[in-house]
Design a protein around this motif. Structure first.
Motif, PDB file in Angstrom:
ATOM      1  N   TRP A  81      56.554  55.383  80.132  1.00  0.00           N
ATOM      2  CA  TRP A  81      57.694  56.077  79.527  1.00  0.00           C
ATOM      3  C   TRP A  81      57.765  55.788  78.030  1.00  0.00           C
ATOM      4  O   TRP A  81      57.219  54.793  77.541  1.00  0.00           O
ATOM      5  CB  TRP A  81      59.001  55.614  80.165  1.00  0.00           C
ATOM      6  CG  TRP A  81      59.170  55.949  81.602  1.00  0.00           C
ATOM      7  CD1 TRP A  81      58.340  56.703  82.392  1.00  0.00           C
ATOM      8  CD2 TRP A  81      60.239  55.518  82.440  1.00  0.00           C
ATOM      9  NE1 TRP A  81      58.827  56.770  83.659  1.00  0.00           N
ATOM     10  CE2 TRP A  81      59.996  56.058  83.722  1.00  0.00           C
ATOM     11  CE3 TRP A  81      61.374  54.749  82.239  1.00  0.00           C
ATOM     12  CZ2 TRP A  81      60.855  55.839  84.803  1.00  0.00           C
ATOM     13  CZ3 TRP A  81      62.236  54.523  83.304  1.00  0.00           C
ATOM     14  CH2 TRP A  81      61.977  55.070  84.569  1.00  0.00           C
ATOM     15  N   ASN A 122      62.175  54.076  74.206  1.00  0.00           N
ATOM     16  CA  ASN A 122      63.627  54.236  74.271  1.00  0.00           C
ATOM     17  C   ASN A 122      64.112  54.445  75.696  1.00  0.00           C
ATOM     18  O   ASN A 122      65.197  53.986  76.074  1.00  0.00           O
ATOM     19  CB  ASN A 122      64.073  55.406  73.395  1.00  0.00           C
ATOM     20  CG  ASN A 122      63.948  55.100  71.906  1.00  0.00           C
ATOM     21  OD1 ASN A 122      63.882  53.933  71.527  1.00  0.00           O
ATOM     22  ND2 ASN A 122      63.903  56.127  71.079  1.00  0.00           N
ATOM     23  N   SER A 123      63.303  55.137  76.505  1.00  0.00           N
ATOM     24  CA  SER A 123      63.668  55.343  77.915  1.00  0.00           C
ATOM     25  C   SER A 123      63.647  54.028  78.674  1.00  0.00           C
ATOM     26  O   SER A 123      64.527  53.751  79.504  1.00  0.00           O
ATOM     27  CB  SER A 123      62.711  56.347  78.571  1.00  0.00           C
ATOM     28  OG  SER A 123      62.779  57.599  77.931  1.00  0.00           O
ATOM     29  N   ASP A 181      64.161  51.099  77.375  1.00  0.00           N
ATOM     30  CA  ASP A 181      65.335  50.346  76.924  1.00  0.00           C
ATOM     31  C   ASP A 181      66.597  50.831  77.632  1.00  0.00           C
ATOM     32  O   ASP A 181      67.469  50.025  78.000  1.00  0.00           O
ATOM     33  CB  ASP A 181      65.518  50.505  75.414  1.00  0.00           C
ATOM     34  CG  ASP A 181      64.480  49.726  74.623  1.00  0.00           C
ATOM     35  OD1 ASP A 181      63.828  48.856  75.219  1.00  0.00           O
ATOM     36  OD2 ASP A 181      64.328  49.999  73.426  1.00  0.00           O
ATOM     37  N   ALA A 182      66.695  52.150  77.806  1.00  0.00           N
ATOM     38  CA  ALA A 182      67.871  52.713  78.475  1.00  0.00           C
ATOM     39  C   ALA A 182      67.950  52.227  79.919  1.00  0.00           C
ATOM     40  O   ALA A 182      69.038  51.899  80.415  1.00  0.00           O
ATOM     41  CB  ALA A 182      67.817  54.241  78.438  1.00  0.00           C
ATOM     42  N   LEU A 183      66.794  52.157  80.609  1.00  0.00           N
ATOM     43  CA  LEU A 183      66.779  51.663  81.990  1.00  0.00           C
ATOM     44  C   LEU A 183      67.190  50.196  82.029  1.00  0.00           C
ATOM     45  O   LEU A 183      67.981  49.795  82.892  1.00  0.00           O
ATOM     46  CB  LEU A 183      65.393  51.841  82.600  1.00  0.00           C
ATOM     47  CG  LEU A 183      65.219  51.258  84.010  1.00  0.00           C
ATOM     48  CD1 LEU A 183      66.141  51.963  85.007  1.00  0.00           C
ATOM     49  CD2 LEU A 183      63.766  51.365  84.468  1.00  0.00           C
ATOM     50  N   LYS A 184      66.669  49.405  81.121  1.00  0.00           N
ATOM     51  CA  LYS A 184      67.020  47.982  81.075  1.00  0.00           C
ATOM     52  C   LYS A 184      68.526  47.807  80.881  1.00  0.00           C
ATOM     53  O   LYS A 184      69.163  46.993  81.558  1.00  0.00           O
ATOM     54  CB  LYS A 184      66.257  47.294  79.950  1.00  0.00           C
ATOM     55  CG  LYS A 184      66.641  45.835  79.746  1.00  0.00           C
ATOM     56  CD  LYS A 184      65.968  45.273  78.527  1.00  0.00           C
ATOM     57  CE  LYS A 184      66.533  43.891  78.202  1.00  0.00           C
ATOM     58  NZ  LYS A 184      67.972  43.938  77.870  1.00  0.00           N
ATOM     59  N   ASP A 185      69.096  48.577  79.954  1.00  0.00           N
ATOM     60  CA  ASP A 185      70.536  48.483  79.716  1.00  0.00           C
ATOM     61  C   ASP A 185      71.333  48.922  80.940  1.00  0.00           C
ATOM     62  O   ASP A 185      72.385  48.345  81.252  1.00  0.00           O
ATOM     63  CB  ASP A 185      70.925  49.353  78.518  1.00  0.00           C
ATOM     64  CG  ASP A 185      70.340  48.829  77.212  1.00  0.00           C
ATOM     65  OD1 ASP A 185      69.976  47.639  77.172  1.00  0.00           O
ATOM     66  OD2 ASP A 185      70.238  49.614  76.249  1.00  0.00           O
ATOM     67  N   PHE A 186      70.833  49.930  81.645  1.00  0.00           N
ATOM     68  CA  PHE A 186      71.513  50.414  82.849  1.00  0.00           C
ATOM     69  C   PHE A 186      71.503  49.357  83.952  1.00  0.00           C
ATOM     70  O   PHE A 186      72.523  49.121  84.608  1.00  0.00           O
ATOM     71  CB  PHE A 186      70.837  51.695  83.341  1.00  0.00           C
ATOM     72  CG  PHE A 186      71.320  52.158  84.694  1.00  0.00           C
ATOM     73  CD1 PHE A 186      72.549  52.777  84.837  1.00  0.00           C
ATOM     74  CD2 PHE A 186      70.538  51.963  85.828  1.00  0.00           C
ATOM     75  CE1 PHE A 186      73.002  53.205  86.081  1.00  0.00           C
ATOM     76  CE2 PHE A 186      70.975  52.373  87.077  1.00  0.00           C
ATOM     77  CZ  PHE A 186      72.207  53.007  87.198  1.00  0.00           C
TER      78      PHE A 186
END
Length: 323
Positions: free
Chosen positions: A302, A305-306, A308-313
């Motif tokens: 991926w 940024n994607s 990172d978004a999953l990690k934050d989620f």
């Protein structure tokens, strides 16, 4: 004779006849077909093995070295290997805890276990201790490089001594132990090297910069060693690298988890059982839990940024242990 000399001159100049070029292209095409066949075969084999795991080989009579055996995963590894009939060699820098592990094994009536106090970050101490083990017990046939430390705070809060200690125990110790024991494994054409990494060796995380770097190194060491062992004809020494999620051993001091029911910390008992099963089945690499392997592999494809978004989620991380 003249034609042979002429062909040799052409080959030296990198020139080939049309027939020779056609033969070379045909050979490459055949190799590509074989490669694609192997891809397909190994893909379906991996799916098959998810439903029908390989048979676990017996470890009865094997001499198993477990580092960090005085606590947590190491203690469970030593006890569970002993329960399978292996002779266990326990190493830990904490002699008291290490002796307690050996005593617990003896109380359960398992095969004899041996206790050695060893600073695995010291190369000479490692070689001297291996020599003692060889004299007392015999050649070590299975290595489980488990010892590790995990300070959890920001990089700028780490001292030089702390970073050097992390790498000394988490990485360099693997090299010293393997260098001390691998020659006998190659000579005997039998052995297995298990390196305990971490899911933090697949993803970078805040408050774990030196730790993540050390565990990434263990993954690289294991993959490269697997390839290098092919250079020894018939050595039959196997490698396995294990990447567990957060384990409830006391090292994860301030865990944060958004989805506690599905991403709860693993127990030392469960991780040790998974390690031993993977080693006995000859797995090259696993994560605990196993779905983390597919998650990490997928996320690597991926955009950053994607990921990172999953990690934050998911919200799984460790807070600093200094606050």
């Amino acid at each position: 004779m003249a034609q042979t000399h002429e062909r040799r001159e052409r080959n030296q100049k990198g020139e080939m006849s049309g027939v020779e070029q056609a033969i070379q292209i045909a050979g490459i095409a055949c190799d590509v077909v074989v490669l694609l066949f192997k891809f397909v075969y190994f893909f379906f084999e991996s799916i098959y093995r998810k439903f029908v795991p390989a048979v676990e080989e017996s470890v009865k009579g094997e001499v198993v070295l477990v580092t960090g055996a005085g606590h947590g995963i190491g203690k469970q590894l030593a006890t569970q290997y002993a329960s399978h009939g292996a002779t266990v060699v326990c190493w830990d820098i904490n002699a008291e805890n290490n002796a307690a592990t050996v005593a617990d094994i003896a109380k359960k009536g398992y095969p004899k276990a041996y206790s050695y106090s060893c600073d695995v970050s010291n190369r000479q101490v490692v070689f001297d201790t291996v020599a003692k083990v060889k004299k007392d017990v015999g050649d070590i046939t299975i290595i489980v490089n488990n010892a590790g430390i995990m300070p959890t705070h920001r990089l700028l809060d780490h001292t030089q001594q702390e970073i050097e200690r992390i790498f000394g125990i988490n990485v360099l110790a693997h090299f010293w132990i393997i260098q001390a024991i691998l020659p006998s494994m190659i000579k005997n054409k039998h052995g297995h090297i298990v390196n305990i990494s971490s899911c933090a060796g697949l993803f970078g995380l805040e408050n774990l910069v030196p730790y993540c770097a050390s565990k990434f190194a263990v993954v690289g060491l294991s993959e490269a060693l697997y390839q290098e062992l092919k250079l020894y004809p018939g050595c039959n020494v196997k490698t396995t690298v294990i990447c567990p999620y957060m384990v409830d051993t006391g090292l994860c001091k301030n865990p944060v988890m958004r989805f506690k029911s599905t991403m709860q910390m693993e127990t030392p008992e469960a991780v040790a059982a998974a390690v031993i099963s993977a080693q006995r089945r000859g797995e090259k690499a696993i994560t605990v839990p196993d779905w983390y392997f597919y998650l990490s592999t997928t996320v690597r494809t991926w955009p950053m940024n994607s990921a990172d978004a999953l990690k934050d989620f998911l919200g799984a991380r460790l807070e600093s242990d200094l606050h």
